[in-house]
Design a protein around this motif. Structure first.
Motif, short mmCIF file in Angstrom:
data_model
loop_
_atom_site.label_atom_id
_atom_site.label_comp_id
_atom_site.label_asym_id
_atom_site.label_seq_id
_atom_site.Cartn_x
_atom_site.Cartn_y
_atom_site.Cartn_z
N ARG A 75 0.87 -1.31 0.11
CA ARG A 75 -0.09 -0.17 -0.05
C ARG A 75 0.86 1.10 0.31
O ARG A 75 2.05 1.24 0.33
CB ARG A 75 -1.05 0.14 1.13
N ARG A 76 0.33 2.36 -0.47
CA ARG A 76 1.13 3.59 -0.45
C ARG A 76 0.24 4.63 0.46
O ARG A 76 -0.92 4.79 0.14
CB ARG A 76 1.10 3.92 -2.01
N ALA A 81 -4.75 16.08 2.07
CA ALA A 81 -4.67 17.42 1.96
C ALA A 81 -4.06 17.89 0.90
O ALA A 81 -4.67 18.63 0.02
CB ALA A 81 -4.38 18.32 3.30
N CYS A 82 -2.95 17.58 0.53
CA CYS A 82 -1.90 18.11 -0.40
C CYS A 82 -1.58 17.22 -1.65
O CYS A 82 -0.95 17.54 -2.48
CB CYS A 82 -0.71 18.85 0.06
N GLY A 83 -1.75 15.79 -1.33
CA GLY A 83 -1.48 14.83 -2.08
C GLY A 83 -0.16 14.18 -2.16
O GLY A 83 0.24 13.37 -2.93
N SER A 84 0.74 14.92 -1.32
CA SER A 84 2.12 14.27 -1.22
C SER A 84 2.14 12.80 -0.98
O SER A 84 1.60 12.14 -0.40
CB SER A 84 2.82 15.09 -0.14
N ALA A 85 3.15 12.32 -1.96
CA ALA A 85 3.15 10.82 -1.67
C ALA A 85 4.36 10.64 -0.72
O ALA A 85 5.30 11.01 -0.90
CB ALA A 85 3.77 10.27 -3.06
N LEU A 86 3.94 9.99 0.43
CA LEU A 86 4.94 9.86 1.59
C LEU A 86 5.70 8.38 1.77
O LEU A 86 6.71 8.50 2.37
CB LEU A 86 4.23 10.44 2.68
N PHE A 87 4.69 7.40 1.88
CA PHE A 87 5.07 6.14 2.37
C PHE A 87 4.72 4.97 1.37
O PHE A 87 3.65 4.95 0.68
CB PHE A 87 4.36 5.86 3.57
N TRP A 88 5.55 4.01 1.38
CA TRP A 88 5.21 2.81 0.78
C TRP A 88 5.48 1.54 1.84
O TRP A 88 6.61 1.65 2.53
CB TRP A 88 6.35 2.30 -0.41
N GLN A 89 4.41 0.89 1.78
CA GLN A 89 4.59 -0.25 2.75
C GLN A 89 4.40 -1.72 2.34
O GLN A 89 2.92 -1.78 1.65
CB GLN A 89 3.86 -0.06 4.04
#
Length: 141
Positions: A75-76, A81-89
């Motif tokens: 999952r990602r 709020a801003c759509g920033s791509a932050l994590f991949w797990q």
């Protein structure tokens, strides 16, 4: 104050600044993934550093974190709020389920990290070259 803890503490967040996180562990070197999912999600390629999930926590804006299930094992995470791509797990993968990858670009500087390698290079975009001298792996999907 525990000096070891300070050396291994990393913080980061999203573009709007309302979602913040902390890692209290050393981060692995940055890896760049060129698979089609990562390129579509990040807009180029996904550069991230991995850490144990039990050393990671959201410190602000947990209600803004949303997860998109992108495969049968991963999952990602992104800011609503801003759509920033932050994590991949890879939360459903036996080998990687106890780790999380944080976006290298979302980390506060100085990160003291270096890029280590490129993976899924056979899927890289046709509009760029990989010429930084780092190892390039073609990984099966």
């Amino acid at each position: 104050m525990d000096t070891q803890d300070d050396t291994n503490r990393h913080t980061g967040g999203c573009l709007c600044g309302n979602l913040r996180y902390e890692v209290k562990a050393p981060l692995k070197a940055v890896g760049a993934c060129h698979c089609k999912q990562c390129r579509r999600w990040s807009g180029h390629y996904w550069a991230s550093a991995e850490c144990p999930i039990d050393k990671f926590r959201i410190t602000r804006g947990a209600d803004l974190l949303s997860w998109y299930v992108s495969s049968d094992f991963a999952r990602r995470g992104f800011c609503k709020a801003c759509g920033s791509a932050l994590f991949w797990q890879a939360d459903r993968h036996e080998t990687w389920k106890d780790h999380i990858a944080v976006s290298a670009g979302s980390l506060d500087e100085p990160t003291n990290l270096r890029a280590e390698k490129h993976i899924f290079c056979q899927f890289k975009g046709d509009y760029y070259d990989l010429s930084d001298g780092l190892p390039q792996e073609s990984t099966e999907t």
